[in-house]
Design an enzyme around this catalytic site. Structure first.
Site, mmCIF file in Angstrom:
data_model
loop_
_atom_site.group_PDB
_atom_site.id
_atom_site.type_symbol
_atom_site.label_atom_id
_atom_site.label_comp_id
_atom_site.label_asym_id
_atom_site.label_seq_id
_atom_site.Cartn_x
_atom_site.Cartn_y
_atom_site.Cartn_z
ATOM 1 N N LYS A 1 2.781 -15.095 2.588
ATOM 2 C CA LYS A 1 2.919 -16.265 1.109
ATOM 3 C C LYS A 1 4.453 -16.118 1.077
ATOM 4 C CE LYS A 1 1.024 -17.839 -2.205
ATOM 5 N NZ LYS A 1 0.092 -19.125 -2.890
ATOM 6 N N TYR B 1 0.727 -0.891 -0.002
ATOM 7 C CA TYR B 1 0.371 -0.173 -0.137
ATOM 8 C C TYR B 1 0.791 1.056 -0.037
ATOM 9 C CZ TYR B 1 -4.805 -1.964 0.554
ATOM 10 O OH TYR B 1 -5.339 -1.901 0.270
ATOM 11 N N ASP C 1 -12.016 -8.412 4.945
ATOM 12 C CA ASP C 1 -13.656 -8.808 3.807
ATOM 13 C C ASP C 1 -14.078 -9.371 4.155
ATOM 14 O OD1 ASP C 1 -13.804 -5.625 3.799
ATOM 15 O OD2 ASP C 1 -14.018 -5.398 1.586
ATOM 16 N N ASP D 1 -3.616 -18.145 0.752
ATOM 17 C CA ASP D 1 -4.810 -18.765 0.259
ATOM 18 C C ASP D 1 -5.603 -20.010 0.984
ATOM 19 O OD1 ASP D 1 -2.237 -19.934 0.445
ATOM 20 O OD2 ASP D 1 -2.552 -20.786 -1.343
ATOM 21 N N ASP E 1 -6.303 -6.745 4.093
ATOM 22 C CA ASP E 1 -7.507 -5.249 3.396
ATOM 23 C C ASP E 1 -8.589 -7.343 2.763
ATOM 24 O OD1 ASP E 1 -8.762 -4.072 2.468
ATOM 25 O OD2 ASP E 1 -8.533 -4.089 0.575
HETATM 26 C C1 IPM Z 1 -10.535 -0.165 3.685
HETATM 27 C C2 IPM Z 1 -10.811 0.012 2.383
HETATM 28 C C3 IPM Z 1 -9.420 0.721 1.997
HETATM 29 C C4 IPM Z 1 -7.950 0.031 2.468
HETATM 30 C C5 IPM Z 1 -9.699 1.989 1.186
HETATM 31 C C6 IPM Z 1 -10.871 2.782 0.824
HETATM 32 C C7 IPM Z 1 -8.276 2.701 0.655
HETATM 33 O O1 IPM Z 1 -10.841 -0.966 1.874
HETATM 34 O O2 IPM Z 1 -9.883 -0.160 4.451
HETATM 35 O O3 IPM Z 1 -10.490 -1.869 4.160
HETATM 36 O O4 IPM Z 1 -8.406 -0.570 1.046
HETATM 37 O O5 IPM Z 1 -7.337 -0.361 3.090
HETATM 38 MN MN MN Z 2 -10.956 -2.899 2.403
#
Ligand code: IPM
Ligand code: MN
Length: 354
Positions: A190, A140, A250, A222, A246
């Site tokens: 990884k 990042y 999710d 993975d 990240d």
């Molecule tokens: C998160 C979001 C951010 C990230 C984006 C908005 C830059 O997806 O907080 O997970 O990738 O960290």
């Molecule tokens: Mn995110």
């Protein structure tokens, strides 16, 4: 007195932060927290007003505050702006500017929401894990190139690097977190392919030696993605780098059914920041139907970690659980037989139970 900087941001950000502040005010009344609020711009709305997604003034206000409550940023409206000025740069700039190296994303599936999981109820039941994501390093924040010519073709690149101290501090925090929970730590990398991952794995092992009460396991990313889908209850604390964290957070988030429910804390060396893990949802912005519970639970984390007001934090968490048990549902969770609430109504119901 504790000063909280509130950054609504874009899309539903305004509605959900307003709602969380209302719940904080209810907690303040009951527990005499003596909170003060200051509102600041960031994201696409700040870009429209000031030509930058993160005005200097916002960052300075955050540095001077006791904690930051953040809504969400982004929206298709800004899809074509210069990458350096995209709304997302606001949150990335705050993370870097405040040194928020650790992102804690707890995923706890409330009993009342087990049936909302895309997984079979027996798999979703009892899931209670925390992802500890490194937040200011890795790919990042590495060097990147948007476009260059190489051997006759256009290419782009992003560089991933991690230093030993960067890995040490995040793994330490993950060990501390695991120590206060079930003592199980999974480090995700990884290492079969990436040099950064091999350094990560070596360093994690060394740090964990200092925590005999914590059991460390390594998992490839993975495999971890697969394990989260087939047996998420096996996890207690997961620690991983920025990009893997990240993606995995999710994935873990949807185990609970709605991404609208999940809070996060970004911990740094000074001011920490709290935000829901969902985005700005431009499609429903301004309609008053957004689920504010992820932001409300983020406010609870703010009370716990930045202000050490454990009792008030628990009261907010219990109020959210109670409202769900009583059958209140925002649009994202509503089904036949439940009581439908818009943002304002669910906020009122939660505030009353704090
Ligand atoms: C998160 C979001 C951010 C990230 C984006 C908005 C830059 O997806 O907080 O997970 O990738 O960290
Ligand atoms: Mn995110």
């Amino acid at each position: 007195m504790a000063k909280i900087v509130v950054i609504p941001g874009d899309g539903i950000g305004e509605e959900i932060t307003r709602s969380a502040v209302e719940v904080l005010k209810a907690a303040d009344k009951k527990y005499s927290l003596n909170l003060e609020y200051e509102f600041h711009d960031a994201g696409g709305t700040a870009y429209d007003k000031f030509g930058t997604p993160l005005p200097e003034e916002t960052l300075e206000a955050c540095k001077a505050a006791d904690a930051v409550l953040f809504g969400a940023v982004g929206g298709d409206k800004w899809d074509n702006v210069d990458p350096a000025l995209r709304p997302e740069k606001a949150i990335l700039g705050l993370r870097k500017g405040l040194g928020l190296y650790a992102n804690l994303r707890p995923v706890k599936v409330a009993e009342a929401l087990v049936e909302y999981s895309p997984l079979k109820p027996e798999l979703a039941k009892g899931v209670d894990l925390v992802i500890v994501r490194e937040l200011v390093g890795g790919i990042y924040f590495g060097e990147r190139c948007e476009s260059e010519m190489h051997e006759g073709a256009e290419r782009a690149w992003d560089l991933e690097n991690y230093s030993v101290p960067e890995v040490e501090r995040i793994v330490k925090l993950a060990c501390e977190t695991a120590k206060l929970r079930r003592g199980k730590l999974t480090s995700v990398d990884k290492a079969n392919v990436l040099a950064t991952s091999r350094l990560w794995r070596r360093t994690a092992a060394k740090v964990a030696e200092g925590y005999p009460e914590v059991e460390l396991k390594n998992l490839y990313v993975d495999n971890c993605a697969m394990q989260l889908a087939i047996n998420p209850a096996q996890f207690d604390v997961i620690v991983t780098g920025n990009l893997f964290g990240d993606i995995l957070s999710d994935e873990a988030a949807v185990v609970g059914g709605s991404i609208g429910m999940l809070p996060s804390a970004s911990i740094g060396t000074s001011t920490s920041l709290y935000e829901p893990i969902h985005g700005s949802a431009p499609d429903i912005a301004g309609k008053g139907i957004a689920n504010p519970m992820g932001t409300i639970l983020s406010a609870a984390m703010l009370l716990r970690y930045s202000l050490h007001e454990e009792e008030a934090a628990k009261a907010i968490e219990a109020a959210v659980e109670k409202v769900l048990e009583e059958g209140w549902r925002t649009a994202d969770l509503w089904k036949e037989g439940f009581k439908k609430a818009n943002t304002e109504e669910i906020t009122r119901e939660i505030s009353q139970r704090v």
